[in-house]
Design a protein around this motif. Structure first.
Motif, PDB file in Angstrom:
ATOM      1  N   GLN A 815     -33.796 -44.504  42.115  1.00 41.50           N
ATOM      2  CA  GLN A 815     -32.338 -44.475  42.011  1.00 41.50           C
ATOM      3  C   GLN A 815     -31.813 -45.810  41.481  1.00 41.50           C
ATOM      4  O   GLN A 815     -32.098 -46.861  42.054  1.00 41.50           O
ATOM      5  CB  GLN A 815     -31.712 -44.162  43.373  1.00 41.50           C
ATOM      6  CG  GLN A 815     -32.161 -42.831  43.966  1.00 41.50           C
ATOM      7  CD  GLN A 815     -31.860 -41.663  43.047  1.00 41.50           C
ATOM      8  OE1 GLN A 815     -30.731 -41.507  42.565  1.00 41.50           O
ATOM      9  NE2 GLN A 815     -32.863 -40.822  42.791  1.00 41.50           N
ATOM     10  N   ILE A 829     -27.918 -38.337  29.081  1.00 40.49           N
ATOM     11  CA  ILE A 829     -29.335 -38.632  28.925  1.00 40.49           C
ATOM     12  C   ILE A 829     -29.880 -37.616  27.931  1.00 40.49           C
ATOM     13  O   ILE A 829     -29.697 -36.405  28.091  1.00 40.49           O
ATOM     14  CB  ILE A 829     -30.090 -38.545  30.257  1.00 40.49           C
ATOM     15  CG1 ILE A 829     -29.576 -39.618  31.227  1.00 40.49           C
ATOM     16  CG2 ILE A 829     -31.590 -38.716  30.040  1.00 40.49           C
ATOM     17  CD1 ILE A 829     -30.223 -39.565  32.589  1.00 40.49           C
ATOM     18  N   GLN A 838     -29.314 -34.363  30.345  1.00 40.32           N
ATOM     19  CA  GLN A 838     -28.390 -34.410  31.481  1.00 40.32           C
ATOM     20  C   GLN A 838     -27.082 -35.042  31.048  1.00 40.32           C
ATOM     21  O   GLN A 838     -27.063 -36.095  30.406  1.00 40.32           O
ATOM     22  CB  GLN A 838     -29.012 -35.216  32.626  1.00 40.32           C
ATOM     23  CG  GLN A 838     -28.135 -35.351  33.852  1.00 40.32           C
ATOM     24  CD  GLN A 838     -28.724 -36.309  34.880  1.00 40.32           C
ATOM     25  OE1 GLN A 838     -29.826 -36.816  34.723  1.00 40.32           O
ATOM     26  NE2 GLN A 838     -27.981 -36.564  35.941  1.00 40.32           N
ATOM     27  N   LEU A 840     -23.937 -37.103  32.101  1.00 42.24           N
ATOM     28  CA  LEU A 840     -23.628 -38.067  33.155  1.00 42.24           C
ATOM     29  C   LEU A 840     -22.115 -38.106  33.413  1.00 42.24           C
ATOM     30  O   LEU A 840     -21.312 -37.926  32.495  1.00 42.24           O
ATOM     31  CB  LEU A 840     -24.127 -39.457  32.764  1.00 42.24           C
ATOM     32  CG  LEU A 840     -25.642 -39.595  32.539  1.00 42.24           C
ATOM     33  CD1 LEU A 840     -25.972 -40.979  32.002  1.00 42.24           C
ATOM     34  CD2 LEU A 840     -26.418 -39.319  33.821  1.00 42.24           C
ATOM     35  N   LEU A 852     -22.907 -45.959  35.710  1.00 41.04           N
ATOM     36  CA  LEU A 852     -23.769 -44.785  35.560  1.00 41.04           C
ATOM     37  C   LEU A 852     -24.836 -44.802  36.650  1.00 41.04           C
ATOM     38  O   LEU A 852     -25.447 -45.847  36.907  1.00 41.04           O
ATOM     39  CB  LEU A 852     -24.446 -44.776  34.187  1.00 41.04           C
ATOM     40  CG  LEU A 852     -23.549 -44.744  32.958  1.00 41.04           C
ATOM     41  CD1 LEU A 852     -24.390 -44.783  31.687  1.00 41.04           C
ATOM     42  CD2 LEU A 852     -22.650 -43.516  32.967  1.00 41.04           C
ATOM     43  N   SER A 853     -25.062 -43.656  37.265  1.00 44.31           N
ATOM     44  CA  SER A 853     -26.135 -43.503  38.248  1.00 44.31           C
ATOM     45  C   SER A 853     -27.266 -42.705  37.609  1.00 44.31           C
ATOM     46  O   SER A 853     -27.030 -41.619  37.054  1.00 44.31           O
ATOM     47  CB  SER A 853     -25.625 -42.787  39.498  1.00 44.31           C
ATOM     48  OG  SER A 853     -24.637 -43.561  40.149  1.00 44.31           O
ATOM     49  N   LEU A 854     -28.490 -43.241  37.696  1.00 44.88           N
ATOM     50  CA  LEU A 854     -29.632 -42.635  37.020  1.00 44.88           C
ATOM     51  C   LEU A 854     -30.792 -42.446  37.970  1.00 44.88           C
ATOM     52  O   LEU A 854     -30.984 -43.229  38.907  1.00 44.88           O
ATOM     53  CB  LEU A 854     -30.094 -43.512  35.852  1.00 44.88           C
ATOM     54  CG  LEU A 854     -29.080 -43.809  34.743  1.00 44.88           C
ATOM     55  CD1 LEU A 854     -29.677 -44.805  33.773  1.00 44.88           C
ATOM     56  CD2 LEU A 854     -28.675 -42.546  34.029  1.00 44.88           C
ATOM     57  N   ASP A 855     -31.605 -41.429  37.682  1.00 50.72           N
ATOM     58  CA  ASP A 855     -32.852 -41.196  38.394  1.00 50.72           C
ATOM     59  C   ASP A 855     -33.991 -41.520  37.430  1.00 50.72           C
ATOM     60  O   ASP A 855     -34.248 -40.773  36.485  1.00 50.72           O
ATOM     61  CB  ASP A 855     -32.937 -39.736  38.849  1.00 50.72           C
ATOM     62  CG  ASP A 855     -34.167 -39.450  39.703  1.00 50.72           C
ATOM     63  OD1 ASP A 855     -35.058 -40.313  39.757  1.00 50.72           O
ATOM     64  OD2 ASP A 855     -34.249 -38.364  40.296  1.00 50.72           O
ATOM     65  N   ILE A 856     -34.649 -42.654  37.650  1.00 44.54           N
ATOM     66  CA  ILE A 856     -35.763 -43.064  36.790  1.00 44.54           C
ATOM     67  C   ILE A 856     -36.918 -43.486  37.691  1.00 44.54           C
ATOM     68  O   ILE A 856     -36.887 -44.561  38.303  1.00 44.54           O
ATOM     69  CB  ILE A 856     -35.397 -44.244  35.865  1.00 44.54           C
ATOM     70  CG1 ILE A 856     -34.050 -44.016  35.170  1.00 44.54           C
ATOM     71  CG2 ILE A 856     -36.494 -44.463  34.829  1.00 44.54           C
ATOM     72  CD1 ILE A 856     -33.615 -45.157  34.289  1.00 44.54           C
ATOM     73  N   ARG A 862     -35.950 -43.299  30.132  1.00 51.16           N
ATOM     74  CA  ARG A 862     -34.724 -42.535  29.969  1.00 51.16           C
ATOM     75  C   ARG A 862     -33.939 -43.093  28.780  1.00 51.16           C
ATOM     76  O   ARG A 862     -33.806 -44.314  28.637  1.00 51.16           O
ATOM     77  CB  ARG A 862     -33.853 -42.585  31.226  1.00 51.16           C
ATOM     78  CG  ARG A 862     -34.466 -41.954  32.454  1.00 51.16           C
ATOM     79  CD  ARG A 862     -34.604 -40.448  32.350  1.00 51.16           C
ATOM     80  NE  ARG A 862     -35.107 -39.874  33.590  1.00 51.16           N
ATOM     81  CZ  ARG A 862     -36.403 -39.691  33.862  1.00 51.16           C
ATOM     82  NH1 ARG A 862     -37.319 -40.071  32.977  1.00 51.16           N
ATOM     83  NH2 ARG A 862     -36.779 -39.145  35.004  1.00 51.16           N
ATOM     84  N   ILE A 864     -30.259 -43.116  27.041  1.00 51.86           N
ATOM     85  CA  ILE A 864     -28.832 -42.863  27.263  1.00 51.86           C
ATOM     86  C   ILE A 864     -28.122 -42.895  25.921  1.00 51.86           C
ATOM     87  O   ILE A 864     -28.299 -43.831  25.122  1.00 51.86           O
ATOM     88  CB  ILE A 864     -28.221 -43.927  28.191  1.00 51.86           C
ATOM     89  CG1 ILE A 864     -28.953 -43.951  29.539  1.00 51.86           C
ATOM     90  CG2 ILE A 864     -26.740 -43.677  28.400  1.00 51.86           C
ATOM     91  CD1 ILE A 864     -28.544 -45.107  30.422  1.00 51.86           C
TER      92      ILE A 864
END
Length: 877
Positions: A815, A829, A838, A840, A852-856, A862, A864
């Motif tokens: 996260q 993404i 995705q 965002l 921005l909140s990302l799941d990596i 990823r 963007i």
């Protein structure tokens, strides 16, 4: 690689032997009474090998053999020439290619621009190999579908699953049965596996079967090359229900379908595309997970030879340069509206990608004198570097040479990485300034650490100072002519003639009587930890190797060295050690910098003539089919040794978008059937068994390292002797390489070794500017992360949009939050091929930044895409 045009000549087999093998394949298929499958096709291209008649030949053979299917990995630029020299053949082939369904007869299995080995590159280079290659293929074949990744050479790396999937691939093959000169993948049981990459992405894959042994009396094949009865029977016995063999023929071979026997043979040994095999033959078969390690890719080249060093260093320099140029152009576009230099960047990427061609690494001497692969690489990377340098210059404010009358100038410092950095910057200043001295102040008017340096090679003065620079941004400093008081340096010499260097982080002792080796290396802020193993019979930073025509093993410790203090100030200390290895002078420049954890070492060896270094190959004994090769044996090469005071050592090593914990007891092997992956791309890190302390070794080029239970961490410095195909890898001039050491606490990720290596490869960029040109904010930044671990591997413009690619190297958390000083109509993404992944929903911070909140996950990538991105100049990070 370029192979001989004739199968019998290449494999050094008599025609009768080939006939027996072909008949054996036919008889085997009939005797088994069940269908088996075969992958045929072509490998090569306009840069490797592709005669102008080949397009017509493929089209005619497909028409005359309706049962035949082919899989191709032909360099995408090939079609530019094919269209020009034989448009009718090109159109015929294009018509046959149009059907890209599972029943189609042609599949493009490797569209990468230059068929690189991949494991030897920066991760971003791998992405661009596919990006530009797919673009070029689709410009000729608009219907092209990229479904399966399969190759003729060991063009593999552990992080491929997520890259392939993001480009739309569904399947992969880990076989390369007919060209294993450079290596092969580790055998694995089962018909299929789910190849799991380091980030957790999986892709359905055909492995090299556990029964797919290396072929006796060969150093280039496995037994899967021709669907022999022995191979098919072994596969069936092992539970492989749909055995498949494979050979990609060299473009230019005139045999047509590789397995001789015509339609009768094809009824049992079915020619198929990989796409059809996966989608219709093995679609329901089990595919257990295989967490493939980089060490499962068992590859080796003539590491340490001078030609290999030069190619690897040229490619690495060009990679670093173009990535910085691209980011600098993106920042200038955002900050100043500078037009995006697409044509220049595309051209620079093209020549870099060509320089990464596998042939340049495995057959560097091939080609006409003056136009060998090594010559091509030099020209290609020179072009990339020239274009990158020009783009960087355009992306900074206009620089000035300065004159003696100026009492003050400004310095703008640019940071192309995704985190705030505090590092030493060095740049030229007017020589006349030495009369008064210099003072450097930041934008708040506070003085920062500074030191004047002598650049004797260019007969100029340099100023070094500690700069703090925000992520993906710049900061501004002012340099003034002002008297400075004398300051104490870092270097002292004791009564025994030993040199002591004392920085805020390290205490280091060098002994000239022992060839200048490092006797002591204490990390002051790590509990005064001593990193040199005082009990080792090898010196720390000792050069040692087997000069077999000069009496055997020679060491730099055998001759006393002289030491020259090049710089000794409060910020930078630099010593030059001049010694002798055997009869050859060498120099090492060791640099300590205040506040910098990295210890830099610059090595030059001034060879005279062509000394032989490594394990000898007695004259007349080299044979291509001999498993034993001298260049495999690292024990005899010239190595730089680093015996470490670390018990129960563990080894971690970087790879493209991956870090591997080594499972090797040692790195040593001497035969083709025992290859171990001892490749180091950017760094190798050794810790103690508890991972309390470690030391990372950074290298400026892809090469190999040595390590074992009773053998210290060592870097390959030089090999000179017999390579592949009886080619003598000679020494033709001085050798020059750079490496660096980072003592640290904890595991590599806790110590941020990936980030520190990235900073070494992409240093801060500084330029002098006038007051008239510095009309905007003194500091700007595009983004910042919520913590550590993320890297910005690329930032570029796509029309009016901004594309930012992130890689999670060091954070075990998936996260992440990113703050951007930008506005955008939309944030998404996207996949590497442009597909939406995705959408965002940006938030807004108290300071007005887009959030921005990302799941990596760790080792995840990823991309963007910010639509209509603009700089938000009302806020600062």
């Amino acid at each position: 690689m370029t192979k001989t045009k004739n199968v019998a000549a290449r494999f050094k087999m008599k025609p009768l032997v080939l006939l027996c093998l072909a008949l054996g394949s036919l008889a085997g298929g009939q005797a088994l009474g069940q269908k088996t499958y075969y992958i045929d096709g072509y490998h090569g291209g306009v840069w490797g090998h592709y005669p102008d008649w080949n397009t017509r030949f493929m089209a005619d053979q497909l028409k005359s053999n309706p049962y035949w299917r082919i899989n191709i990995e032909l360099e995408p630029e090939t079609w530019d020439r094919a269209k020009m020299v034989d448009s009718a053949a090109y159109n015929d082939f294009k018509s046959l290619f149009a059907d890209q369904s599972v029943n189609g007869r042609i599949e493009y299995t490797n569209p990468s621009y230059a068929q690189s080995y991949l494991y030897n590159l920066d991760g971003e280079s791998i992405i661009r190999q596919f990006y530009y290659g797919i673009q070029k293929v689709k410009s000729h074949f608009p219907t092209a579908a990229f479904t399966t990744y399969a190759v003729e050479e060991p063009c593999f790396t552990s992080a491929l699953p997520q890259i392939l999937q993001s480009f739309g691939f569904k399947y992969a093959s880990l076989k390369n049965p007919n060209t294993c000169f450079g290596g092969y993948t580790r055998a694995h049981g089962g018909e299929l596996v789910n190849w799991i990459g380091p980030d957790g992405t999986g892709i359905t894959t055909v492995p090299r079967y556990s029964i797919e042994s290396l072929l006796p009396a060969s150093t280039w094949q496995t037994i899967a090359w021709d669907n022999s009865p022995a191979y098919i029977n072994a596969a069936l016995k092992d539970g492989i229900q749909h055995p498949i063999g494979m050979t990609y023929q060299d473009a230019g071979w005139k045999g047509g379908p590789f397995l001789k026997g015509g339609r009768q043979l094809a009824e049992k040994n079915i020619y198929t595309t990989w796409r059809n095999y996966f989608a219709t033959v093995v679609a329901g078969d089990a595919a257990p997970n295989w967490q493939l390690s980089q060490e499962d890719i068992q590859v080796s080249l003539v590491w340490g030879s001078q030609v290999m060093q030069n190619i690897a260093r040229q490619v690495r320099q060009a990679e670093n340069n173009i990535l910085q140029a691209e980011k600098m152009a993106a920042m200038a576009s955002i900050y100043t509206g500078m037009p995006w230099p697409k044509r220049e960047l595309d051209g620079a990427w093209r020549t870099l990608l060509l320089a990464q061609h596998h042939d340049s690494w495995i057959v560097p001497y091939n080609g006409r004198p003056g136009d060998t692969w090594a010559d091509k690489v030099r020209h290609w990377t020179d072009h990339t570097n020239a274009a990158s340098d020009s783009i960087i210059a355009q992306s900074t404010y206009p620089g000035i040479a300065g004159n003696a009358a100026d009492e003050a100038m400004q310095i703008r410092v640019y940071n192309t990485l995704g985190r705030t950095r505090q590092e030493v910057v060095i740049l030229p200043i007017p020589k006349a300034w030495i009369e008064k001295g210099v003072r450097v102040v930041n934008s708040q008017g506070h003085a920062v650490n500074a030191q004047v340096l002598q650049d004797t090679s260019a007969n100029r003065l340099m100023v070094a100072f500690t700069a703090t620079c925000p992520s993906m941004g710049y900061n501004t400093y002012r340099v003034e002519r002002q008297p400075t008081a004398p300051v104490q340096g870092m270097v002292k010499v004791d009564a025994q003639g030993r040199y002591h260097l004392e920085s805020d982080l390290y205490s280091m002792t060098l002994d000239p009587k022992q060839g200048g080796v490092i006797q002591q290396l204490i990390a002051k802020k790590l509990g005064n930890k001593e990193f040199v193993d005082q009990q080792s019979n090898r010196g720390f930073n000792e050069l040692r190797g087997n000069f077999y025509e000069e009496g055997g093993f020679k060491s730099s410790r055998e001759h006393p060295a002289s030491v020259q203090v090049l710089e000794d100030g409060p910020l930078v200390a630099k010593l030059m050690i001049k010694g002798i290895i055997s009869q050859y002078p060498f120099s090492q420049i060791i640099t300590l910098t205040k506040g910098q954890s990295r210890i830099d070492i610059d090595l030059t060896i001034d060879w005279k003539g062509n000394p032989r270094i490594g394990e000898p190959t007695p004259p007349g004994t080299y044979k291509i089919e001999n498993y034993h090769k001298a260049f495999y044996n690292d024990r005899y090469k010239l190595l730089s040794h680093f015996p470490l005071n670390l018990k129960s050592q563990k080894v971690y090593k970087s790879a493209p978008f991956d870090v591997t914990l080594s499972k090797l007891d040692n790195t040593f092997f001497s035969t083709w059937d025992r290859i171990k992956n001892n490749v180091v791309t950017n760094w190798v890190d050794v810790t103690d068994g508890n991972e309390s302390y470690g030391l990372a070794l950074l290298t400026d080029h892809t090469t190999n390292y040595a390590h074992g239970k009773n053998f210290p961490l060592s870097l390959d410095v030089q090999y000179a002797g017999m390579g592949l195909w009886g080619k003598d890898h000679t020494i033709t001039g001085p050798s020059h390489l750079r490496y660096a050491l980072i003592p640290h606490e904890g595991r590599w990720d806790k110590a941020a070794i990936w980030s520190r290596s990235e900073a070494w490869n992409q240093p801060l960029i500084a330029s002098l500017i006038t007051d008239k040109t510095a009309t905007d904010d003194e500091t700007k930044s595009i983004l910042q992360f919520d913590g550590t671990g993320l890297q910005v591997t690329a930032m570029l413009r796509d029309g009016d949009d901004l594309v930012i690619r992130l890689f999670n190297a060091e954070s075990r958390s998936s996260q992440h939050t990113i703050k951007l000083n930008l506005t955008a109509k939309q944030a998404d993404i996207v996949e590497l091929d442009g597909r939406m992944r995705q959408h965002l929903q940006p938030g807004l911070s108290k300071g007005g930044q887009m959030v921005l909140s990302l799941d990596i996950p760790q080792f995840g990538i990823r991309t963007i895409k910010l639509t209509s991105a603009r700089y938000n100049g009302t806020t600062k990070i």
